[in-house]
Design an enzyme around this catalytic site. Structure first.
Site, short mmCIF file in Angstrom:
data_model
loop_
_atom_site.label_atom_id
_atom_site.label_comp_id
_atom_site.label_asym_id
_atom_site.label_seq_id
_atom_site.Cartn_x
_atom_site.Cartn_y
_atom_site.Cartn_z
N ALA A 74 0.89 -0.92 0.26
CA ALA A 74 -0.25 -0.07 -0.16
C ALA A 74 0.81 1.53 -0.03
CB ALA A 74 -1.14 -0.07 1.23
N THR A 117 12.13 1.18 -3.55
CA THR A 117 12.00 1.69 -5.06
C THR A 117 13.19 2.08 -4.54
OG1 THR A 117 11.43 3.15 -6.83
CG2 THR A 117 10.99 3.99 -3.63
N TYR A 141 8.65 10.95 -3.51
CA TYR A 141 7.79 9.78 -3.59
C TYR A 141 9.24 9.07 -3.11
CZ TYR A 141 7.40 5.04 -4.95
OH TYR A 141 7.79 3.64 -5.12
#
Ligand code: UDP
Length: 329
Positions: A74, A117, A141
Site C-alpha cells: 500500500a 523503490t 516519493y
C-alpha cells in the site's frame, strides 16, 4: 501461513495475492481502494476496506485472522504527484507505515516484507545499482520510501525477533499471463500501459520524454521486471525470513531497456503502428536506472525468468485486450 497483504487490490499487490493463494497461504487484503480495485481481489479473500492509518482496524484484523506476516504494497507511487502533493506522500507512505508497524507491535506480528523503490537512490553515480549504492532520493516519493527503510532498521535494532525485508523495485511490467488481473491505473503514466492505450486508439499519440539523454539511443534506460517474477521474489524472501533477519534486495533483471526499445516492442507485439512523438524531458527522470540483482540470486537463488520484453508486453496486452475498460471501477 496467514498473510495480510496491504494494497492487495492494486496492480502488484493483487498479483501477490494470486500467487500466495496458489501456494496455499491464507490471505487477507487490506486496501482503502483509493487506487486499488475491488474486482482485483478474488472471491473468498477477505477485503478489509481500510488504509494504513486505520491502526485499530489493522490491529483487529491481525488478531482476528491470526496473521503471521505482512506484505506491504500500500503506497502512493507517482513521482510527479509526490512533487505536487508531498504531504500526501509523507502521510500515506511514512505515517501510514508507522501506523502499520504500531498495529503489528500491538498484535504481536513480527514479520514484514516491504515494497521499496529504486527511487530511493535518486541519480546514482554508478550503474548498475546494488543494495549498498548510496541512497539520495530526488523527490518526495523516494524520500518517503527511504524514511520507511530507516524506520524498519531502527525498529529492528530495538526488537531482536522482528524480521523485515526491503525489496527495492525497478520498473514493473506485464501481468497475469491468463489476464485475470492486470494493470489499471488512473491516471496512467507508466510507459508500457500508455503505449498499449495508444495501440488501442485510446490515446491519439504517445510521447517519448526526451531523446537527448547520454544513453545509447538518447532515451532513458530502465530495468523492467515482470510482475509475476516480482511477486515470486516476495514469496522466496518471505520463505527465507527468520526472526531477527534484516534483508534488503534490488529486484530487477539486471538489464536496461531504452524507451525507444520499449516502443518498438509494443508496436511489434500489438501490430499497431501508432504515432509516437518526441517531447521534452520529464522532470526528475534519471537517464539510466538498472539493477545488479546478484545479491538475491546468491543468497536466495532468485532471478527473473520472464526477462524478454516482448513477453512482458504480450502479457500486458492480453489483459488490455480482454479488459478494454480495465476493472471498470
Ligand atoms: N516515459 C515516456 N513517455 C511516457 C511515459 C514514460 O517516454 O508517456 C519514459 C519516462 O520518461 C521514463 C520511462 O519511460 O524514462 C519509464 O517511465 P515510467 O513512468 O514507466 O516509470 P518510472 O521509471 O518513472 O518509474
Amino acid at each position: 501461513m496467514n498473510i495480510l497483504v496491504t494494497g492487495g487490490a492494486g496492480y502488484i499487490g493483487s498479483h501477490a495475492v494470486q500467487r500466495l493463494l496458489a501456494d496455499g497461504h491464507q490471505v487477507v487484503v487490506l486496501d482503502n481502494l483509493c487506487r486499488g480495485h475491488r474486482e482485483a481481489v478474488p472471491a473468498g479473500v477477505p477485503l478489509i476496506e481500510a488504509g494504513l492509518l486505520d491502526g485499530e482496524v489493522i490491529e483487529a484484523t491481525l488478531r482476528e485472522h491470526r496473521i503471521e506476516a505482512v506484505m506491504n504494497f500500500a503506497a502512493l507511487t507517482y513521482v510527479g504527484e509526490s512533487v505536487d502533493q508531498p504531504l500526501s506522500y509523507y502521510e500515506n507512505n511514512v505515517a501510514g507505515v508507522l501506523s502499520l508497524l504500531q498495529a503489528m507491535e500491538r498484535a504481536g506480528v513480527k514479520t514484514i516484507v516491504h515494497s521499496s523503490t529504486a527511487a530511493t537512490y535518486g541519480e546514482p553515480a554508478t550503474m548498475p545499482i546494488v543494495e549498498d549504492t548510496p541512497q539520495s532520493p530526488i523527490n518526495p516519493y523516494g524520500q518517503s520510501k527511504l524514511m520507511v527503510e530507516h524506520m524498519l532498521r531502527d525498529y529492528a535494532v530495538a526488537h531482536d525477533d522482528f524480521a523485515f525485508a526491503i525489496l527495492r523495485y525497478f520498473n514493473v511490467a506485464g501481468s497475469d499471463p491468463q489476464a485475470r488481473i492486470g494493470e489499471d491505473h488512473d491516471p496512467e503514466t507508466h510507459i508500457i500501459p500508455v503505449l498499449l492505450q495508444a495501440a488501442q486508439g485510446k490515446r491519439e499519440k504517445a510521447y517519448i520524454f526526451g531523446d537527448d539523454y547520454d544513453t545509447p539511443d538518447g532515451t532513458c534506460v530502465r530495468d523492467y521486471v515482470h510482475v509475476v517474477d516480482l511477486v515470486d521474489a516476495h514469496t522466496v524472501v518471505l520463505g527465507a525470513l527468520k526472526p531477527g533477519d534484516q534483508r534488503v534486495y534490488c529486484l530487477g533483471i539486471g538489464n536496461g531497456m531504452s524507451v525507444k526499445e520499449i516502443v518498438d516492442a509494443v508496436k511489434q507485439v500489438t501490430g499497431v503502428d501508432f504515432t509516437v512523438e518526441i517531447a521534452d524531458r520529464r522532470p526528475g527522470d534519471p537517464p539510466s536506472l538498472y539493477a545488479d540483482p546478484a545479491k538475491i540470486k546468491r543468497e536466495l537463488g532468485w532471478s527473473a525468468k520472464f526477462t524478454d520484453t516482448q513477453t512482458m508486453v504480450a502479457d500486458a496486452w492480453r489483459w488490455f485486450q480482454a479488459h478494454p475498460e480495465g476493472y471498470g471501477s
